[in-house]
Design a protein around this motif. Structure first.
Motif, PDB file in Angstrom:
ATOM      1  N   PRO A 138       0.831  -1.213   0.000  1.00 23.68           N
ATOM      2  CA  PRO A 138       0.000   0.000   0.000  1.00 23.68           C
ATOM      3  C   PRO A 138       0.863   1.260   0.000  1.00 23.68           C
ATOM      4  CG  PRO A 138      -0.752  -1.573   1.659  1.00 23.68           C
ATOM      5  CD  PRO A 138       0.570  -2.070   1.161  1.00 23.68           C
ATOM      6  N   ALA A 139       0.449   2.243  -0.823  1.00 24.58           N
ATOM      7  CA  ALA A 139       1.254   3.464  -0.951  1.00 24.58           C
ATOM      8  C   ALA A 139       0.439   4.736  -0.806  1.00 24.58           C
ATOM      9  CB  ALA A 139       1.988   3.469  -2.296  1.00 24.58           C
ATOM     10  N   GLY A 140      -0.865   4.627  -0.462  1.00 27.97           N
ATOM     11  CA  GLY A 140      -1.666   5.833  -0.255  1.00 27.97           C
ATOM     12  C   GLY A 140      -3.047   5.712  -0.872  1.00 27.97           C
ATOM     13  N   LEU A 141      -3.942   6.610  -0.430  1.00 29.26           N
ATOM     14  CA  LEU A 141      -5.319   6.630  -0.911  1.00 29.26           C
ATOM     15  C   LEU A 141      -5.619   7.951  -1.598  1.00 29.26           C
ATOM     16  CD1 LEU A 141      -7.215   5.130   2.171  1.00 29.26           C
ATOM     17  CD2 LEU A 141      -6.773   3.982   0.000  1.00 29.26           C
ATOM     18  N   MET A 142      -6.449   7.889  -2.656  1.00 35.48           N
ATOM     19  CA  MET A 142      -6.924   9.088  -3.337  1.00 35.48           C
ATOM     20  C   MET A 142      -8.448   9.055  -3.273  1.00 35.48           C
ATOM     21  SD  MET A 142      -5.997  10.610  -7.120  1.00 35.48           S
ATOM     22  CE  MET A 142      -6.488   9.120  -7.985  1.00 35.48           C
ATOM     23  N   THR A 143      -9.034   9.945  -2.488  1.00 43.56           N
ATOM     24  CA  THR A 143     -10.479   9.941  -2.268  1.00 43.56           C
ATOM     25  C   THR A 143     -11.226  10.913  -3.170  1.00 43.56           C
ATOM     26  OG1 THR A 143     -10.233  11.585  -0.508  1.00 43.56           O
ATOM     27  CG2 THR A 143     -10.185   9.259   0.140  1.00 43.56           C
ATOM     28  N   GLU A 144     -10.492  11.748  -3.921  1.00 39.95           N
ATOM     29  CA  GLU A 144     -11.115  12.721  -4.815  1.00 39.95           C
ATOM     30  C   GLU A 144     -10.448  12.656  -6.174  1.00 39.95           C
ATOM     31  OE1 GLU A 144     -10.782  16.529  -3.043  1.00 39.95           O
ATOM     32  OE2 GLU A 144     -12.092  16.068  -1.336  1.00 39.95           O
ATOM     33  N   GLY A 145     -11.150  13.165  -7.176  1.00 49.05           N
ATOM     34  CA  GLY A 145     -10.577  13.212  -8.510  1.00 49.05           C
ATOM     35  C   GLY A 145      -9.898  14.540  -8.776  1.00 49.05           C
ATOM     36  N   GLY A 146      -9.699  14.834 -10.077  1.00 49.11           N
ATOM     37  CA  GLY A 146      -9.091  16.110 -10.449  1.00 49.11           C
ATOM     38  C   GLY A 146      -7.592  16.028 -10.631  1.00 49.11           C
ATOM     39  N   ASP A 147      -6.935  17.185 -10.547  1.00 50.97           N
ATOM     40  CA  ASP A 147      -5.482  17.279 -10.686  1.00 50.97           C
ATOM     41  C   ASP A 147      -4.861  17.228  -9.295  1.00 50.97           C
ATOM     42  OD1 ASP A 147      -6.239  17.683 -13.261  1.00 50.97           O
ATOM     43  OD2 ASP A 147      -5.504  19.743 -13.427  1.00 50.97           O
ATOM     44  N   GLN A 148      -4.108  16.179  -9.036  1.00 45.07           N
ATOM     45  CA  GLN A 148      -3.512  16.010  -7.724  1.00 45.07           C
ATOM     46  C   GLN A 148      -2.107  15.441  -7.857  1.00 45.07           C
ATOM     47  OE1 GLN A 148      -5.989  14.831  -4.338  1.00 45.07           O
ATOM     48  NE2 GLN A 148      -7.567  14.197  -5.801  1.00 45.07           N
ATOM     49  N   THR A 149      -1.300  15.659  -6.835  1.00 47.12           N
ATOM     50  CA  THR A 149       0.051  15.119  -6.776  1.00 47.12           C
ATOM     51  C   THR A 149       0.272  14.478  -5.422  1.00 47.12           C
ATOM     52  OG1 THR A 149       0.932  16.761  -8.336  1.00 47.12           O
ATOM     53  CG2 THR A 149       2.521  15.647  -6.915  1.00 47.12           C
ATOM     54  N   PHE A 150       0.754  13.235  -5.406  1.00 44.57           N
ATOM     55  CA  PHE A 150       0.972  12.491  -4.177  1.00 44.57           C
ATOM     56  C   PHE A 150       2.418  12.012  -4.115  1.00 44.57           C
ATOM     57  CE2 PHE A 150      -3.417  11.892  -5.427  1.00 44.57           C
ATOM     58  CZ  PHE A 150      -4.142  12.052  -4.261  1.00 44.57           C
ATOM     59  N   VAL A 151       3.035  12.143  -2.960  1.00 41.23           N
ATOM     60  CA  VAL A 151       4.282  11.443  -2.683  1.00 41.23           C
ATOM     61  C   VAL A 151       3.883  10.103  -2.086  1.00 41.23           C
ATOM     62  CG1 VAL A 151       6.444  11.437  -1.400  1.00 41.23           C
ATOM     63  CG2 VAL A 151       5.541  13.588  -2.302  1.00 41.23           C
TER      64      VAL A 151
END
Length: 256
Positions: free
Chosen positions: A206-219
């Motif tokens: 597991p490396a993280g969750l994205m609960t919303e759409g759109g333009d996003q950046t995650f480390v």
């Protein structure tokens, strides 16, 4: 006097009023508790500011000043301002009115600058440095994501989706991290989340969750530098310990 008498407390605290203003404010001060408190606080702030900025001058300063005296041209003496009246054709004798200069003019300008600085300190509650951070050393100032994206060994893979959205993953072995960036990504279904995974030695971590759409950046969490791929699956909104659905995206670094 068009300025509110209360607004003169800052300038009064640092002795930046002219004679008329000072007389008017001092007549007002004994009967105004708010102005008394503000003047006392500003004077205390001015004293503390002076202590904070005080520094021991370098030993060579006196010698350098004395050595430079002979090379600096002094300013000419100030002359009084003379206002000439309109010409009078009935007399040929020159007339004029001499207006004396205020002795405290320059000091007042300097004190007003100090007052503005003190009021700024009191207003925000902290002294801020008037210089910008040193951007000549990016590793000190860039965010974790920016360090990965600008790393010399950055490796990038992009996957596009039929609806025109896309996901891009960038990893840096030297930084030991991976970054996922989305563009126009659709939001996950209700009650669900997009979960990111790092493929390390054949196992999805597991490396993280994205609960919303759109333009996003995650480390991404975990050892992104050791990952050979990054996957995205649809999982419960609280996440899963292991993928429960097939990946909607699997970005392998070998194909970069």
């Amino acid at each position: 006097m068009t300025t509110s008498i209360h607004a003169l407390s800052g300038a009064y605290a640092v002795d930046a009023l002219d004679d008329d203003e000072r007389a008017g404010f001092e007549a007002h001060l004994p009967g105004c508790r708010d102005c008394q408190v503000e003047v006392a606080e500003l004077r205390r702030a001015a004293a503390e500011l002076g202590h904070e900025l005080a520094e021991e001058p370098p030993a060579a300063l006196r010698a350098s000043v004395l050595a430079a005296i002979s090379t600096v041209r002094p300013l000419p003496p100030e002359a009084p301002v003379v206002e000439e009246p309109a010409a009078d054709t009935r007399s040929t004798a020159p007339t004029g009115v001499v207006v004396p200069l205020r002795r405290s003019g320059r000091r007042r300008l300097a004190n007003l600058a100090v007052a503005a600085a003190i009021l700024g300190v009191v207003g925000v509650g902290a002294v801020t440095q008037p210089w910008s951070p040193d951007t000549s050393t990016p590793s000190r100032n860039l965010s974790a994501a920016d360090r990965v994206l600008s790393a010399d060994d950055a490796e990038t893979v992009t996957q596009k989706f039929p609806d025109g959205s896309s996901a891009t993953v960038t990893r840096s072995v030297t930084e030991g991290r991976a970054v996922l960036s989305t563009k126009k990504m659709a939001a996950p279904p209700a009650g669900k989340a997009f979960e990111m995974w790092l493929l390390i030695e054949g196992r999805m971590a597991p490396a993280g969750l994205m609960t919303e759409g759109g333009d996003q950046t995650f480390v991404l969490t975990g050892d992104g530098g050791a990952a050979t791929a990054v996957g995205i699956t649809v999982e419960p909104e609280t996440g899963s310990a292991a993928p429960t659905t097939d990946p909607i995206a699997l970005m392998e670094f070998e194909s970069a």
